[in-house]
Scaffold this motif. Structure first.
Motif, PDB file in Angstrom:
ATOM      1  N   GLU A 322       0.815  -1.220   0.000  1.00 21.40           N
ATOM      2  CA  GLU A 322       0.000   0.000   0.000  1.00 21.40           C
ATOM      3  C   GLU A 322       0.849   1.271   0.000  1.00 21.40           C
ATOM      4  OE1 GLU A 322       0.617  -1.109   4.370  1.00 21.40           O
ATOM      5  OE2 GLU A 322       0.424  -2.100   2.418  1.00 21.40           O
ATOM      6  N   TYR A 323       2.134   1.117   0.239  1.00 23.08           N
ATOM      7  CA  TYR A 323       3.025   2.283   0.280  1.00 23.08           C
ATOM      8  C   TYR A 323       3.649   2.607  -1.082  1.00 23.08           C
ATOM      9  CZ  TYR A 323       2.933   1.763   5.397  1.00 23.08           C
ATOM     10  OH  TYR A 323       2.547   1.678   6.704  1.00 23.08           O
ATOM     11  N   LEU A 324       3.351   1.799  -2.112  1.00 21.71           N
ATOM     12  CA  LEU A 324       4.038   1.957  -3.395  1.00 21.71           C
ATOM     13  C   LEU A 324       3.109   2.443  -4.496  1.00 21.71           C
ATOM     14  CD1 LEU A 324       6.919   1.346  -4.680  1.00 21.71           C
ATOM     15  CD2 LEU A 324       5.743  -0.536  -5.792  1.00 21.71           C
ATOM     16  N   TYR A 325       3.609   3.375  -5.282  1.00 25.44           N
ATOM     17  CA  TYR A 325       2.970   3.817  -6.522  1.00 25.44           C
ATOM     18  C   TYR A 325       3.726   3.147  -7.669  1.00 25.44           C
ATOM     19  CZ  TYR A 325       1.306   7.033 -10.183  1.00 25.44           C
ATOM     20  OH  TYR A 325       0.750   7.575 -11.313  1.00 25.44           O
ATOM     21  N   THR A 326       3.019   2.498  -8.585  1.00 26.45           N
ATOM     22  CA  THR A 326       3.675   1.773  -9.679  1.00 26.45           C
ATOM     23  C   THR A 326       3.681   2.602 -10.947  1.00 26.45           C
ATOM     24  OG1 THR A 326       2.881  -0.311  -8.721  1.00 26.45           O
ATOM     25  CG2 THR A 326       3.745  -0.387 -10.955  1.00 26.45           C
ATOM     26  N   PHE A 327       4.886   2.876 -11.467  1.00 26.88           N
ATOM     27  CA  PHE A 327       5.031   3.609 -12.723  1.00 26.88           C
ATOM     28  C   PHE A 327       4.678   2.718 -13.902  1.00 26.88           C
ATOM     29  CE2 PHE A 327       8.874   5.954 -10.785  1.00 26.88           C
ATOM     30  CZ  PHE A 327       8.050   6.922 -10.245  1.00 26.88           C
ATOM     31  N   PRO A 328       4.181   3.289 -15.000  1.00 28.53           N
ATOM     32  CA  PRO A 328       4.131   2.536 -16.261  1.00 28.53           C
ATOM     33  C   PRO A 328       5.529   2.407 -16.853  1.00 28.53           C
ATOM     34  CG  PRO A 328       3.290   4.763 -16.571  1.00 28.53           C
ATOM     35  CD  PRO A 328       3.537   4.605 -15.102  1.00 28.53           C
ATOM     36  N   CYS A 329       5.699   1.460 -17.766  1.00 24.04           N
ATOM     37  CA  CYS A 329       7.024   1.062 -18.237  1.00 24.04           C
ATOM     38  C   CYS A 329       7.781   2.152 -18.982  1.00 24.04           C
ATOM     39  CB  CYS A 329       6.918  -0.186 -19.115  1.00 24.04           C
ATOM     40  SG  CYS A 329       5.680  -0.047 -20.440  1.00 24.04           S
ATOM     41  N   ARG A 334      13.750  -0.337 -20.634  1.00 24.91           N
ATOM     42  CA  ARG A 334      14.984  -1.118 -20.636  1.00 24.91           C
ATOM     43  C   ARG A 334      15.022  -2.031 -21.871  1.00 24.91           C
ATOM     44  NH1 ARG A 334      12.372  -1.416 -16.041  1.00 24.91           N
ATOM     45  NH2 ARG A 334      11.908  -3.624 -16.189  1.00 24.91           N
ATOM     46  N   PRO A 335      16.178  -2.637 -22.164  1.00 24.97           N
ATOM     47  CA  PRO A 335      16.292  -3.461 -23.379  1.00 24.97           C
ATOM     48  C   PRO A 335      15.255  -4.573 -23.482  1.00 24.97           C
ATOM     49  CG  PRO A 335      18.458  -3.010 -22.499  1.00 24.97           C
ATOM     50  CD  PRO A 335      17.479  -2.471 -21.501  1.00 24.97           C
ATOM     51  N   GLU A 336      14.849  -5.155 -22.353  1.00 24.31           N
ATOM     52  CA  GLU A 336      13.883  -6.248 -22.435  1.00 24.31           C
ATOM     53  C   GLU A 336      12.503  -5.795 -22.916  1.00 24.31           C
ATOM     54  OE1 GLU A 336      14.656  -5.623 -17.911  1.00 24.31           O
ATOM     55  OE2 GLU A 336      15.782  -5.566 -19.785  1.00 24.31           O
ATOM     56  N   HIS A 337      12.280  -4.480 -22.973  1.00 20.27           N
ATOM     57  CA  HIS A 337      10.997  -3.993 -23.476  1.00 20.27           C
ATOM     58  C   HIS A 337      10.902  -4.050 -24.995  1.00 20.27           C
ATOM     59  CE1 HIS A 337      10.637  -1.793 -19.451  1.00 20.27           C
ATOM     60  NE2 HIS A 337       9.600  -2.603 -19.516  1.00 20.27           N
ATOM     61  N   CYS A 338      12.037  -4.310 -25.653  1.00 24.80           N
ATOM     62  CA  CYS A 338      11.971  -4.337 -27.114  1.00 24.80           C
ATOM     63  C   CYS A 338      12.864  -5.394 -27.754  1.00 24.80           C
ATOM     64  CB  CYS A 338      12.339  -2.970 -27.688  1.00 24.80           C
ATOM     65  SG  CYS A 338      13.997  -2.404 -27.283  1.00 24.80           S
ATOM     66  N   ALA A 339      13.635  -6.130 -26.954  1.00 22.77           N
ATOM     67  CA  ALA A 339      14.600  -7.072 -27.524  1.00 22.77           C
ATOM     68  C   ALA A 339      13.933  -8.205 -28.300  1.00 22.77           C
ATOM     69  CB  ALA A 339      15.483  -7.640 -26.422  1.00 22.77           C
ATOM     70  N   HIS A 356      16.664   3.461 -19.702  1.00 21.94           N
ATOM     71  CA  HIS A 356      17.522   2.834 -18.687  1.00 21.94           C
ATOM     72  C   HIS A 356      18.406   1.794 -19.377  1.00 21.94           C
ATOM     73  CE1 HIS A 356      17.748   0.765 -14.439  1.00 21.94           C
ATOM     74  NE2 HIS A 356      18.917   1.177 -14.892  1.00 21.94           N
ATOM     75  N   GLY A 357      19.672   2.127 -19.540  1.00 24.12           N
ATOM     76  CA  GLY A 357      20.593   1.260 -20.274  1.00 24.12           C
ATOM     77  C   GLY A 357      21.289   0.249 -19.387  1.00 24.12           C
ATOM     78  N   ILE A 358      20.530  -0.688 -18.838  1.00 23.24           N
ATOM     79  CA  ILE A 358      21.101  -1.696 -17.941  1.00 23.24           C
ATOM     80  C   ILE A 358      22.072  -2.596 -18.693  1.00 23.24           C
ATOM     81  CG2 ILE A 358      19.078  -1.663 -16.441  1.00 23.24           C
ATOM     82  CD1 ILE A 358      18.177  -4.265 -17.759  1.00 23.24           C
TER      83      ILE A 358
END
Length: 438
Positions: A322-329, A334-339, A356-358
């Motif tokens: 309940e303490y967290l706000y979740t951002f959209p991606c 990061r690379p896994e969003h399009c690899a 984010h260049g992890i």
């Protein structure tokens, strides 16, 4: 004669008023610039003067190396006098005033150790390029790098001085086994866990990893603080969009948040709420403060965590969702969003907000689109016209990445940059490039 005498008197009064206004205005500008660098002396503070060699890269300036990489750049800052408000010449030759920014100051924190200095400067540059409000940088770094940051930031162009402040702090862990904390996962990365304890005078803060790039104003993610409900005190994005293929859902041996865990590379924090909250855990029946929770939580899970401080944050918010706000991606892209095909719908619709260049993808050829953006921002001279020296190189670089991993959807990278530049044009912070004669 009387008529001519009255006209002469009026003229002299007007001239005297103009002189008073001119000198008073310049004095006020000078005071406001000096006031921008006040505050506690506990940390290393930045000044607002930029030497003549402001076009040097931070590393060259700190090490006394030649400025060969920056030759040929035309400085566009043209102050009219020592104390006059700096003005920026654009490619159209029209000057845009850049006076001190009035209003809320945003706070941005980064932790820098080892060989991440260049990444950190590029990240700070991207934040400042697009920001609308003033930013206060909080830089936690090793003793050997403190001077590098101080000298490098002082060499940024003088017209940017009213737009940012900075403080440089030593790496500090207010817990037992400080050296063990320092080497947890990546060097110094766990420092982010102690920011609520160390920055007691800061109400809210955005923490980002050094391998983050802003592609839209930081003001936009900062405004999400107002979207927190009465219990939320931090905001982060999921670690994966497809839970069944995510790391946490497949391999984690400890509790984690939600179905896919959290990625802590971009973390918005209301520090005041964090300091005043008791957190539930598996340690004791009653709640513990943030400061009292970290050490026992680490002792319990240190043999089970793979990603260090990020895993500890996942454990904390597993027991306190309940303490967290979740951002959209799109706020932590990061690379896994399009690899393996695009799986971030928000980025497809709106563009990438924060890149984010992890896994050091900015420095190899595995994800050319990520590297292209990083290289353009890194090389962008702060004195130049943004449309000419930033956006046009991005467009041309993506022509070479269309058929590569993460280059199959290059439009989602450029979409947000274009929207950001349009916003800045509307705010009169930049002027489009004047078409060059063929």
């Amino acid at each position: 004669m009387r008529t001519h005498g009255k006209i002469l008197a009026i003229f002299l009064c007007a001239a005297l008023s103009a002189l008073v206004y001119f000198y008073a205005g310049n004095a006020a500008d000078e005071r406001s610039l000096k006031q921008a660098w006040g505050g506690s002396s506990a940390a290393l503070k930045g000044g607002n003067a930029a030497p003549a060699d402001s076009a040097k890269s931070p590393q060259q300036a700190a090490q006394g190396q030649p400025r060969s990489n920056w030759q040929g750049i035309k400085l566009l800052t043209q102050p009219t006098s020592m104390h006059a408000k700096p003005r920026v010449r654009t490619e159209w030759g029209r000057a845009l005033p850049r006076g001190p920014i009035i209003g809320e100051t945003m706070h941005l924190a980064a932790v820098v150790c080892g060989d991440r200095v260049e990444e950190a400067f590029t990240m700070l540059k991207s934040a400042l390029l697009f920001s609308l409000k003033r930013i206060k940088f909080h830089i936690f770094t090793e003793h050997a790098l403190a001077t590098v940051f101080d000298k490098g930031l002082k060499r940024w162009p003088r017209f940017l001085s009213p737009r940012f402040q900075y403080s440089i702090y030593p790496i500090t862990f207010s817990a037992e086994n400080a050296e063990e904390w320092k080497n947890l996962f990546k060097p110094c990365a766990a420092q982010r866990l102690f920011l609520p304890v160390l920055l007691k005078d800061v109400d809210s803060l955005l923490y980002v990893d050094t391998d983050v790039l802003f592609l839209r104003p930081m003001d936009h993610i900062w405004s999400i603080l107002k979207d927190f409900n009465s219990t939320q005190l931090a905001g982060m994005a999921p670690d994966h969009e497809i839970p069944k293929t995510g790391w946490y859902s497949r391999y984690a041996r400890h509790p984690f948040y939600g179905a896919a865990g959290l990625n802590s590379g971009v973390m918005l924090m209301n520090l005041t709420r964090i300091r005043g909250t008791l957190f539930k855990s598996s340690l004791i029946p009653t709640g513990l403060s943030w400061e009292d929770l970290l050490q026992p939580l680490y002792e319990k899970y240190k043999d089970l965590i793979a990603w260090g401080d990020q895993d500890l944050l996942n454990i904390i918010f597993h027991y306190n969702p309940e303490y967290l706000y979740t951002f959209p991606c799109q706020w932590n892209y990061r690379p896994e969003h399009c690899a393996y095909g695009s799986n971030c719908k928000g980025a497809e619709e709106e563009g990438v907000s924060i890149l984010h260049g992890i896994r050091r993808v900015y420095h190899d050829d595995k994800h050319p689109a990520f590297k292209a953006i990083y290289d353009v921002v890194r090389k962008y001279p702060l004195e130049d016209n943004m449309a000419h020296a930033l956006f046009e190189p991005l467009q041309s670089k993506f022509l070479d990445t269309v058929n590569t991993l993460c280059g199959r959807v290059p439009q989602i990278f450029l979409k947000q940059v274009e929207k950001t530049m349009r916003t800045m044009f509307e705010q009169r912070l930049i002027v489009p490039t004047k078409p060059q004669p063929k």
